[in-house]
Motif scaffolding. Sequence first.
Motif, mmCIF file in Angstrom:
data_model
loop_
_atom_site.group_PDB
_atom_site.id
_atom_site.type_symbol
_atom_site.label_atom_id
_atom_site.label_comp_id
_atom_site.label_asym_id
_atom_site.label_seq_id
_atom_site.Cartn_x
_atom_site.Cartn_y
_atom_site.Cartn_z
ATOM 1 N N THR A 19 0.840 -1.190 0.000
ATOM 2 C CA THR A 19 0.000 0.000 0.000
ATOM 3 C C THR A 19 0.880 1.247 0.000
ATOM 4 O OG1 THR A 19 -1.592 -1.245 1.309
ATOM 5 C CG2 THR A 19 -1.924 1.109 1.168
ATOM 6 N N PRO A 20 0.655 2.163 -0.949
ATOM 7 C CA PRO A 20 1.445 3.398 -0.981
ATOM 8 C C PRO A 20 1.053 4.349 0.152
ATOM 9 C CG PRO A 20 -0.271 3.453 -2.653
ATOM 10 C CD PRO A 20 -0.319 2.085 -2.040
ATOM 11 N N HIS A 21 1.935 5.286 0.462
ATOM 12 C CA HIS A 21 1.638 6.314 1.473
ATOM 13 C C HIS A 21 0.711 7.383 0.912
ATOM 14 C CE1 HIS A 21 5.875 5.464 3.326
ATOM 15 N NE2 HIS A 21 5.020 4.495 3.574
ATOM 16 N N VAL A 22 0.791 7.595 -0.409
ATOM 17 C CA VAL A 22 -0.071 8.554 -1.093
ATOM 18 C C VAL A 22 -0.769 7.796 -2.218
ATOM 19 C CG1 VAL A 22 -0.184 10.689 -2.442
ATOM 20 C CG2 VAL A 22 1.386 10.530 -0.500
ATOM 21 N N SER A 23 -2.077 7.755 -2.149
ATOM 22 C CA SER A 23 -2.862 7.036 -3.145
ATOM 23 C C SER A 23 -2.676 7.653 -4.529
ATOM 24 C CB SER A 23 -4.341 7.101 -2.747
ATOM 25 O OG SER A 23 -5.128 6.290 -3.592
ATOM 26 N N ARG A 24 -2.840 6.839 -5.538
ATOM 27 C CA ARG A 24 -2.696 7.293 -6.923
ATOM 28 C C ARG A 24 -3.507 8.553 -7.184
ATOM 29 N NH1 ARG A 24 -5.505 7.401 -11.447
ATOM 30 N NH2 ARG A 24 -4.281 7.306 -13.377
ATOM 31 N N GLN A 109 -4.735 12.636 1.408
ATOM 32 C CA GLN A 109 -3.507 13.333 1.784
ATOM 33 C C GLN A 109 -3.512 14.733 1.145
ATOM 34 O OE1 GLN A 109 -1.528 12.121 4.001
ATOM 35 N NE2 GLN A 109 -0.931 10.015 3.653
ATOM 36 N N PRO A 110 -4.259 15.693 1.720
ATOM 37 C CA PRO A 110 -4.341 17.033 1.135
ATOM 38 C C PRO A 110 -2.959 17.676 0.983
ATOM 39 C CG PRO A 110 -5.907 16.788 2.931
ATOM 40 C CD PRO A 110 -5.031 15.577 2.960
ATOM 41 N N TYR A 111 -2.720 18.287 -0.167
ATOM 42 C CA TYR A 111 -1.386 18.820 -0.457
ATOM 43 C C TYR A 111 -0.975 19.965 0.467
ATOM 44 C CZ TYR A 111 -3.147 22.928 -3.035
ATOM 45 O OH TYR A 111 -3.747 24.094 -3.392
ATOM 46 N N GLN A 112 -1.925 20.622 1.108
ATOM 47 C CA GLN A 112 -1.571 21.724 2.007
ATOM 48 C C GLN A 112 -1.047 21.228 3.356
ATOM 49 O OE1 GLN A 112 -4.652 21.033 0.856
ATOM 50 N NE2 GLN A 112 -5.640 22.833 0.013
#
Length: 159
Positions: A19-24, A109-112
């Motif tokens: 499982t990635p830390h940041v989803s596609r 995982q919001p970019y802010q």
Amino acid sequence: MAIIYETKNFIVESFDSATPHVSREDGGHLRIRPKKDITDRTAMEPKIAIECMRLTMVAGEALKYAMTKQGIEIMRVNYQDMGNWAYKSKRQPFFHIQVYGRAKDAKFQPYQEAVNLPDRSTGFFDKFLPLNETDIKLIREEIERLFKQEKYQDKNWGL
């Protein structure tokens, strides 16, 4: 892990079964690791450190290009040098860099915000999607294209 690209000393890979830390759909997740065990960046020879820095730049550019082309607008790429989780299983950490695409419309995982990295046992990452075959193909092609640019040629990096 699916290998996307290799240099003399490093491998760029995606999380295919893990499982990635940041989803596609949140921007995607790559990992850059050395071919030989290195405990941390302070253990690198100068030329290997230069190769690593150049590769992180290329991989980040390629991830942003590929995901944007796939309709996922990347606002930023984050890079993290990690290894702490190895201590949980009484293993020695090894140097690797996480490369995270941070999408404008991210759900998990919001970019802010900083990337949220709770223990895997919490289930936080369970719904995250890995990069797909098209994403990987586009990233690989873009890495190859970038390495042909003047900016990334060996002579400009002392390699």
